[in-house]
Design an enzyme around this catalytic site. Structure first.
Site, short mmCIF file in Angstrom:
data_model
loop_
_atom_site.label_atom_id
_atom_site.label_comp_id
_atom_site.label_asym_id
_atom_site.label_seq_id
_atom_site.Cartn_x
_atom_site.Cartn_y
_atom_site.Cartn_z
CB ALA A 14 7.08 6.25 -1.77
NE ARG A 16 2.63 -0.34 -7.97
CZ ARG A 16 2.81 -1.66 -8.03
NH1 ARG A 16 3.78 -2.15 -8.74
NH2 ARG A 16 1.99 -2.46 -7.39
CB VAL A 64 7.05 -2.04 5.54
CG1 VAL A 64 7.51 -0.81 4.77
CG2 VAL A 64 5.84 -2.70 4.86
CB SER A 142 -9.06 0.34 2.21
OG SER A 142 -9.91 -0.03 1.15
CE1 TYR A 154 -5.70 -3.61 0.79
CE2 TYR A 154 -8.05 -3.12 0.60
CZ TYR A 154 -6.72 -2.74 0.46
OH TYR A 154 -6.43 -1.47 0.00
CB ALA A 157 -5.07 -5.75 6.80
CE LYS A 158 -5.20 -0.92 3.23
NZ LYS A 158 -3.91 -0.22 3.47
P1 NAP Z 1 0.21 0.04 -5.54
O1 NAP Z 1 0.16 0.83 -6.80
O2 NAP Z 1 0.12 -1.44 -5.63
O3 NAP Z 1 1.54 0.46 -4.75
C1 NAP Z 1 1.87 -0.15 -3.55
C2 NAP Z 1 3.37 -0.09 -3.38
O4 NAP Z 1 3.68 -0.73 -2.12
C3 NAP Z 1 4.13 -0.84 -4.49
O5 NAP Z 1 5.19 -0.06 -4.98
C4 NAP Z 1 4.61 -2.09 -3.75
O6 NAP Z 1 5.83 -2.61 -4.26
C5 NAP Z 1 4.83 -1.55 -2.35
N1 NAP Z 1 4.94 -2.63 -1.38
C6 NAP Z 1 4.25 -3.80 -1.36
N2 NAP Z 1 4.68 -4.56 -0.35
C7 NAP Z 1 5.67 -3.89 0.27
C8 NAP Z 1 6.51 -4.17 1.38
N3 NAP Z 1 6.42 -5.32 2.04
N4 NAP Z 1 7.41 -3.24 1.74
C9 NAP Z 1 7.53 -2.07 1.06
N5 NAP Z 1 6.76 -1.74 0.01
C10 NAP Z 1 5.85 -2.64 -0.38
O7 NAP Z 1 -0.94 0.45 -4.52
P2 NAP Z 1 -1.78 1.82 -4.35
O8 NAP Z 1 -3.06 1.65 -5.04
O9 NAP Z 1 -0.94 3.02 -4.61
O10 NAP Z 1 -2.11 1.71 -2.79
C11 NAP Z 1 -1.38 2.38 -1.77
C12 NAP Z 1 -2.07 2.16 -0.45
O11 NAP Z 1 -3.42 2.62 -0.51
C13 NAP Z 1 -2.15 0.68 -0.03
O12 NAP Z 1 -2.00 0.56 1.36
C14 NAP Z 1 -3.55 0.30 -0.45
O13 NAP Z 1 -4.03 -0.81 0.30
C15 NAP Z 1 -4.30 1.58 -0.15
N6 NAP Z 1 -5.55 1.72 -0.89
C16 NAP Z 1 -5.57 1.76 -2.27
C17 NAP Z 1 -6.78 1.90 -2.92
C18 NAP Z 1 -6.88 1.95 -4.43
O14 NAP Z 1 -8.03 1.98 -4.94
N7 NAP Z 1 -5.80 1.98 -5.17
C19 NAP Z 1 -7.96 1.97 -2.19
C20 NAP Z 1 -7.91 1.92 -0.81
C21 NAP Z 1 -6.70 1.81 -0.17
P3 NAP Z 1 5.84 -3.79 -5.35
O15 NAP Z 1 5.35 -3.17 -6.59
O16 NAP Z 1 7.27 -4.18 -5.45
O17 NAP Z 1 4.94 -4.86 -4.82
#
Ligand code: NAP
Length: 253
Positions: A14, A16, A64, A142, A154, A157-158
């Site tokens: 959370a 970002r 996590v 996703s 990925y 996993a999804k």
């Molecule tokens: P993001 O901007 O990369 O944010 C992900 C956050 O998760 C980052 O702050 C990251 O920290 C943190 N994180 C990574 N590994 C972690 C761990 N082991 N423990 C705790 N926190 C951890 O990603 P997002 O685009 O907001 O995506 C959020 C979710 O939606 C994800 O599950 C992603 O797969 C899913 N999603 C995103 C999209 C898209 O288009 N953006 C599409 C489909 C699904 P660090 O910065 O320190 O690594």
């Protein structure tokens, strides 16, 4: 717990992106929010946004995929905010590569954060939900769950998140706990920006190209996903469980 009391929500990843927008949205609905991410200091912006708007939030550093860190984080949430009855498993990473170039580490890292992470946090929070006879678990899947070139780790996993969600719904329903998945399409965050960087495209061009493939003719914003998560976590959504909602600006093939 009465429904007028603030419920405690845990949102992972959370600091970002989608997780930050979700934490802000749940706080605006009166939830006290534990803002979890790898680096506690990185959670500061999200926490400040919530507290500046009069909400309650707590920054917690936690990987996590690490059992001891998750157990300690949830214990801290209980001590400092109260028992968590809403959990959003949002933390995520990409390690994209074609199968023949994918390392075991790329595979394990993605499985570890998404699947092992969601398992550990759900297991740690469920007892509090069962005790409260109320719980809302939302897992981030996703559109890649349907298959996506360069994402064998990925997408697996999804897709796994969807099976995990449906099983949680079946096991926990009788305790007043629902579990649902939100499966975003293209959302403008650091994650998609990193993909643009990797393929050597400017982010604006990358988003514009993606938008041509999306029926509503734009890419998603983190708030689009936060809105869907807020629906599933609401008091009124108690009969909606085990569902996967694609939030992608249109249907997917
Ligand atoms: P993001 O901007 O990369 O944010 C992900 C956050 O998760 C980052 O702050 C990251 O920290 C943190 N994180 C990574 N590994 C972690 C761990 N082991 N423990 C705790 N926190 C951890 O990603 P997002 O685009 O907001 O995506 C959020 C979710 O939606 C994800 O599950 C992603 O797969 C899913 N999603 C995103 C999209 C898209 O288009 N953006 C599409 C489909 C699904 P660090 O910065 O320190 O690594």
């Amino acid at each position: 717990m009465s429904t007028t009391e603030a419920r405690v929500a845990v949102v992972t990843g959370a600091a970002r992106g989608i997780g930050a927008a979700t934490a802000v949205r749940l706080a605006a609905e009166g939830r006290a929010v534990a803002v979890l991410d790898l680096d506690e200091a990185a959670c500061k912006d999200t926490v400040e946004k919530i507290t500046a708007a009069g909400g309650t939030a707590l920054a917690i550093g936690c990987d996590v995929s690490d059992e001891a860190q998750v157990e300690a984080a949830v214990e801290r949430v209980v001590r400092e905010l109260g028992a968590p009855t809403i959990l959003v498993n949002n933390a995520g990473v990409l390690r994209d590569n074609l199968l023949f170039k994918m390392s075991v580490d790329d595979w394990d890292t993605v499985m570890g954060v998404h699947l092992r992470g969601a398992f550990l946090t759900s297991r740690a929070c469920q007892k509090h939900m069962v005790d409260a006879h109320f719980g809302r678990i939302v897992n981030l899947s996703s559109s890649s769950a349907l298959g996506n070139r360069g994402q064998v780790n990925y997408s697996a996993a999804k897709a796994g998140m969807q099976g995990f969600t449906k099983t949680l719904a079946k096991e926990l329903g009788k305790f007043g706990v629902t579990a649902n998945a939100v499966a975003p399409g293209f959302i403008a965050t650091e994650m998609t920006k990193a993909t643009a960087d990797r393929v050597g495209m400017g982010f604006e061009d990358f988003k514009a190209a993606a938008a041509t493939q999306i029926p509503v003719a734009r890419v998603g914003e983190p708030e689009d996903i936060a809105n869907a998560v807020a629906f599933f976590t609401g008091e009124a959504a108690g009969f909606v469980s085990g569902q996967v909602l694609y939030v992608a600006g249109g249907p997917l093939d």
